[in-house]
Design a protein around this motif. Sequence first.
Motif, PDB file in Angstrom:
ATOM      1  N   GLU A  84     -29.520  52.856 -37.100  1.00 54.05           N
ATOM      2  CA  GLU A  84     -31.119  53.259 -36.660  1.00 54.05           C
ATOM      3  C   GLU A  84     -30.445  54.723 -36.006  1.00 54.05           C
ATOM      4  N   GLU A  85     -29.698  54.871 -35.172  1.00 52.70           N
ATOM      5  CA  GLU A  85     -29.447  56.149 -34.301  1.00 52.70           C
ATOM      6  C   GLU A  85     -28.885  57.121 -35.397  1.00 52.70           C
ATOM      7  N   MET A  86     -28.016  56.539 -36.408  1.00 55.89           N
ATOM      8  CA  MET A  86     -27.465  57.536 -37.259  1.00 55.89           C
ATOM      9  C   MET A  86     -28.370  57.889 -38.418  1.00 55.89           C
ATOM     10  N   GLY A  87     -29.719  57.265 -38.487  1.00 49.50           N
ATOM     11  CA  GLY A  87     -30.580  57.740 -39.427  1.00 49.50           C
ATOM     12  C   GLY A  87     -30.453  57.162 -40.836  1.00 49.50           C
ATOM     13  N   HIS A  88     -29.677  56.026 -40.894  1.00 54.80           N
ATOM     14  CA  HIS A  88     -29.332  55.287 -42.338  1.00 54.80           C
ATOM     15  C   HIS A  88     -30.186  54.237 -42.402  1.00 54.80           C
ATOM     16  N   ALA A  89     -30.343  53.974 -43.782  1.00 56.97           N
ATOM     17  CA  ALA A  89     -31.067  52.648 -44.230  1.00 56.97           C
ATOM     18  C   ALA A  89     -30.240  51.415 -43.864  1.00 56.97           C
ATOM     19  N   MET A  90     -31.007  50.449 -43.598  1.00 57.63           N
ATOM     20  CA  MET A  90     -30.236  49.082 -43.289  1.00 57.63           C
ATOM     21  C   MET A  90     -29.385  48.943 -44.545  1.00 57.63           C
ATOM     22  N   PRO A  91     -28.082  48.469 -44.436  1.00 59.46           N
ATOM     23  CA  PRO A  91     -27.148  48.221 -45.581  1.00 59.46           C
ATOM     24  C   PRO A  91     -27.582  46.806 -46.287  1.00 59.46           C
ATOM     25  N   GLU A  92     -27.606  46.488 -47.739  1.00 54.97           N
ATOM     26  CA  GLU A  92     -27.836  45.703 -48.396  1.00 54.97           C
ATOM     27  C   GLU A  92     -26.447  44.819 -48.470  1.00 54.97           C
ATOM     28  N   ASN A  93     -25.464  45.671 -48.223  1.00 58.55           N
ATOM     29  CA  ASN A  93     -24.095  44.983 -48.455  1.00 58.55           C
ATOM     30  C   ASN A  93     -23.099  45.325 -47.469  1.00 58.55           C
ATOM     31  N   LEU A  94     -21.971  44.653 -47.095  1.00 59.91           N
ATOM     32  CA  LEU A  94     -21.126  44.943 -46.197  1.00 59.91           C
ATOM     33  C   LEU A  94     -20.364  45.904 -46.455  1.00 59.91           C
ATOM     34  N   SER A  95     -20.019  47.054 -45.658  1.00 63.83           N
ATOM     35  CA  SER A  95     -18.985  48.022 -46.000  1.00 63.83           C
ATOM     36  C   SER A  95     -17.906  47.643 -45.366  1.00 63.83           C
ATOM     37  N   LEU A  96     -16.721  47.806 -45.939  1.00 66.64           N
ATOM     38  CA  LEU A  96     -15.381  47.509 -45.314  1.00 66.64           C
ATOM     39  C   LEU A  96     -14.508  48.671 -45.389  1.00 66.64           C
ATOM     40  N   PHE A  97     -13.469  48.814 -44.395  1.00 65.79           N
ATOM     41  CA  PHE A  97     -12.546  49.869 -44.668  1.00 65.79           C
ATOM     42  C   PHE A  97     -11.228  49.226 -44.008  1.00 65.79           C
ATOM     43  N   LEU A  98      -9.990  49.714 -44.410  1.00 64.32           N
ATOM     44  CA  LEU A  98      -8.878  49.337 -43.591  1.00 64.32           C
ATOM     45  C   LEU A  98      -8.176  50.246 -42.560  1.00 64.32           C
ATOM     46  N   LYS A  99      -7.756  49.634 -41.473  1.00 62.27           N
ATOM     47  CA  LYS A  99      -7.013  50.374 -40.618  1.00 62.27           C
ATOM     48  C   LYS A  99      -5.543  50.095 -40.614  1.00 62.27           C
ATOM     49  N   ALA A 100      -4.668  51.024 -40.422  1.00 59.50           N
ATOM     50  CA  ALA A 100      -3.200  50.968 -40.442  1.00 59.50           C
ATOM     51  C   ALA A 100      -2.773  50.602 -39.015  1.00 59.50           C
ATOM     52  N   SER A 101      -1.863  49.807 -38.904  1.00 66.56           N
ATOM     53  CA  SER A 101      -0.986  49.395 -37.677  1.00 66.56           C
ATOM     54  C   SER A 101      -0.574  50.497 -36.884  1.00 66.56           C
ATOM     55  N   SER A 102      -0.122  51.743 -37.617  1.00 65.18           N
ATOM     56  CA  SER A 102       0.206  52.956 -36.882  1.00 65.18           C
ATOM     57  C   SER A 102      -0.969  53.370 -36.106  1.00 65.18           C
ATOM     58  N   THR A 103      -2.057  53.110 -36.106  1.00 66.33           N
ATOM     59  CA  THR A 103      -3.300  53.627 -35.528  1.00 66.33           C
ATOM     60  C   THR A 103      -3.051  52.675 -33.765  1.00 66.33           C
ATOM     61  N   LEU A 104      -2.581  51.753 -33.887  1.00 59.05           N
ATOM     62  CA  LEU A 104      -2.612  50.678 -32.722  1.00 59.05           C
ATOM     63  C   LEU A 104      -2.175  51.553 -31.297  1.00 59.05           C
ATOM     64  N   VAL A 105      -2.803  51.164 -30.357  1.00 62.14           N
ATOM     65  CA  VAL A 105      -2.503  51.735 -29.069  1.00 62.14           C
ATOM     66  C   VAL A 105      -2.862  50.507 -28.108  1.00 62.14           C
ATOM     67  N   PRO A 106      -1.987  50.354 -27.024  1.00 60.87           N
ATOM     68  CA  PRO A 106      -2.153  49.275 -26.045  1.00 60.87           C
ATOM     69  C   PRO A 106      -3.229  49.528 -25.032  1.00 60.87           C
TER      70      PRO A 106
END
Length: 277
Positions: A84-106
Amino acid sequence: MQFLSFSNNGNASWGAISGDGVVDLGARGPHATLKDALAAGDFMDIAAGANEADIALADITFLPTITDPTHMFCAGRNYKDHVEEMGHAMPENLSLFLKASSTLVPHGGRMIRPKVSECLDFEGELCAVIGRETRHVSEADALNHVAGYTIMVDGSVRDMQKHSVTAGKNFHATGPLGPVMTSADEIADPSELQIKTTLNGEVVQDSPVSQLIFDIPYIISYVSRITTLQPGDIVATGSPAGAGAGRTPPLWMKGGDHLAVAVSRIGTLAIDIVDEG
């Protein structure tokens, strides 16, 4: 019970929280990492027999909860209030993306704002940690495949994300993960949890996990139709309202900032923001 990955005197290990200390389960064997223990399926049994701490929490350095997950699947636009805050319509389907392990921070580490952008955004998220191989699992059975829950910051470089989600979500050292994994037996219903993010002490996100559009059983079942989830895989569930991109003017993180994401019954993931050198 709460589990973690850590290093002490330069030696990487894993263990369980006991009071103000850590039971060093890696040193006691037979598994060198939490991911290995999840794959073996005996991490709870091993921890049950060891209650006396070996190391003070103050003496360890946290590592990402799972240091090398095979997969990190992340749900996008999955909180009603955030959509709602981003002004988008409610999704009808799940949206996925992958994150790489090189992004990880402890926990206690440094999240890097890249040289190429000033638009580094914060997104506090609840994550499920997969406990065993999972393929074509039903929604009804999905939570039985979860070993526990941890916290992630899905660092998003928003200007890059506009033309490439993969780029915007995968800058080096923009994915803090930790500090611990609370075992699933202590969280029967993850939808009852609450997420609160603070930036420099100011609350910027504060929402119940019940705001999820697609809940954790649905996400796990969905992903298991695509591939076989492995022990130690991370399933990030999305971020609630309050992200910097949804504000006027936008609120971006910068070097010197301090970010903390607290999730009830898990703890607080805290990191410092530094500018890329």
